[in-house]
Write an enzyme that holds these catalytic residues in place. Sequence first.
Site, PDB file in Angstrom:
ATOM      1  N   SER A  61       0.798  -1.237   0.000  1.00 30.46           N
ATOM      2  CA  SER A  61       0.000   0.000   0.000  1.00 30.46           C
ATOM      3  C   SER A  61       0.827   1.282   0.000  1.00 30.46           C
ATOM      4  CB  SER A  61      -0.954   0.019   1.187  1.00 30.46           C
ATOM      5  OG  SER A  61      -2.028  -0.831   0.906  1.00 30.46           O
ATOM      6  N   LYS A  64       0.246   3.327  -2.954  1.00 26.73           N
ATOM      7  CA  LYS A  64      -0.943   4.182  -3.117  1.00 26.73           C
ATOM      8  C   LYS A  64      -0.579   5.664  -3.145  1.00 26.73           C
ATOM      9  CE  LYS A  64      -3.944   0.753  -0.875  1.00 26.73           C
ATOM     10  NZ  LYS A  64      -4.606   0.377   0.394  1.00 26.73           N
ATOM     11  N   TYR A 188      -4.193  -2.861 -10.005  1.00 24.49           N
ATOM     12  CA  TYR A 188      -3.977  -2.556  -8.576  1.00 24.49           C
ATOM     13  C   TYR A 188      -3.003  -3.557  -7.941  1.00 24.49           C
ATOM     14  CZ  TYR A 188      -5.047  -2.421  -3.578  1.00 24.49           C
ATOM     15  OH  TYR A 188      -4.948  -2.365  -2.213  1.00 24.49           O
ATOM     16  N   TYR A 236      -4.486   3.732   8.080  1.00 22.97           N
ATOM     17  CA  TYR A 236      -5.821   3.164   8.293  1.00 22.97           C
ATOM     18  C   TYR A 236      -6.370   3.575   9.659  1.00 22.97           C
ATOM     19  CZ  TYR A 236      -3.768   0.497   4.519  1.00 22.97           C
ATOM     20  OH  TYR A 236      -3.134   0.149   3.374  1.00 22.97           O
ATOM     21  N   VAL A 254       1.193  -3.629   3.875  1.00 23.88           N
ATOM     22  CA  VAL A 254       1.201  -4.916   4.588  1.00 23.88           C
ATOM     23  C   VAL A 254       2.466  -5.725   4.338  1.00 23.88           C
ATOM     24  CG1 VAL A 254      -1.292  -5.255   4.869  1.00 23.88           C
ATOM     25  CG2 VAL A 254      -0.162  -6.077   2.804  1.00 23.88           C
TER      26      VAL A 254
HETATM   27  N1  GLU Z   1      -2.355  -5.207  -1.732  1.00 23.80           N
HETATM   28  C1  GLU Z   1      -2.829  -5.113  -0.399  1.00 23.80           C
HETATM   29  C2  GLU Z   1      -4.330  -5.292  -0.355  1.00 23.80           C
HETATM   30  O1  GLU Z   1      -5.001  -4.738  -1.150  1.00 23.80           O
HETATM   31  C3  GLU Z   1      -2.456  -3.785   0.173  1.00 23.80           C
HETATM   32  C4  GLU Z   1      -2.899  -3.562   1.603  1.00 23.80           C
HETATM   33  C5  GLU Z   1      -1.856  -2.867   2.431  1.00 23.80           C
HETATM   34  O2  GLU Z   1      -0.682  -2.852   2.063  1.00 23.80           O
HETATM   35  O3  GLU Z   1      -2.209  -2.316   3.475  1.00 23.80           O
HETATM   36  O4  GLU Z   1      -4.853  -6.012   0.431  1.00 23.80           O
END
Ligand code: GLU
Length: 311
Positions: A61, A64, A188, A236, A254
């Site tokens: 993430s 992003k 994605y 988050y 993650v």
């Molecule tokens: N590719 C992961 C997902 O969509 C990213 C989530 C993350 O890194 O927090 O679940």
Amino acid sequence: MQNLLNDISAQASAEPDKGNVATYIPELAGIDPNQFGIAIALADGQVFTAGDADVPFSIQSVSKVFALALALGRVGDQLWQRVGREPSGLAFDSILLLERENGVPRNPFINAGALVTTDTYLAGSSPREALGELLRFVRAAADDDSIHMNEKVARSEIATGHRNFSLAHYLASHGNLRASVDKVLGTYCHQCAVEMTCRQLALAGRFLVDADDMLALVSIERRRRINALMMTCGHYDGSGDFAFRVGMPGKSGVGGGILVISPGRASIAVWSPGLNRYGNSKLGTEAMELFARKTGWSVFGVPHMQIEGDV
Ligand code: GLU
């Protein structure tokens, strides 16, 4: 600075509780949790590193942030008609608010919002072209053409990403996706599968610091806004906690990586694969808390204040 990073790395490696590695993406489940790296790239491009700072990891993430910059480059403020700018207070992959808020995700850093961001930079191109554009952006920011995507990680996530598919279908049912669910998810998951070392990520993050050579990638105003969103939504439902403990904008993934920005000063990348209960790197968060305390680098502090000793 070098001594400080060495100390932080030694302290992290000695910590017995490393957190838990993410297992819902099978390719990530087997990563050794006993790894810790940290790198700092100053505004002028000088780099300091410690620990496993040259081991590549899945940025997940953290991507992003780059995706948001690309999407804003594409459509500017129109993006905010399709995604909000408020923290969600819920887990990264939650579907709860989407129903109540008619398919407009709270922010671009939760998964639902990131899917809209991906759909935005994907618009009008093929996934291959869009991902090429994303890689060009990241490589230009880091000044490193060796950065790549890990195909196995991407495929592993596509094969098991039922939640993300659900989120995408839900968005599509509200007319908030332009491309097909399969295209958006394929793009994605590849975007999340970009691999970088702490050194590369810290250098790439310089586009969010006041680095003169980075203005071609993002304007000053956008940089400020992306930093604001990282501060309020980058971790988050642990975003408030990260702001409280570290006091700098950050974005976690993650894979265990965190990109932290000290506006005007530096970009910091920290990585350790074990996660805390919010799904953010446990040792990475603790290391950044220590770093902030030792340097006094908080956006809520007195500029250039140093709390403990001379770093
Ligand atoms: N590719 C992961 C997902 O969509 C990213 C989530 C993350 O890194 O927090 O679940």
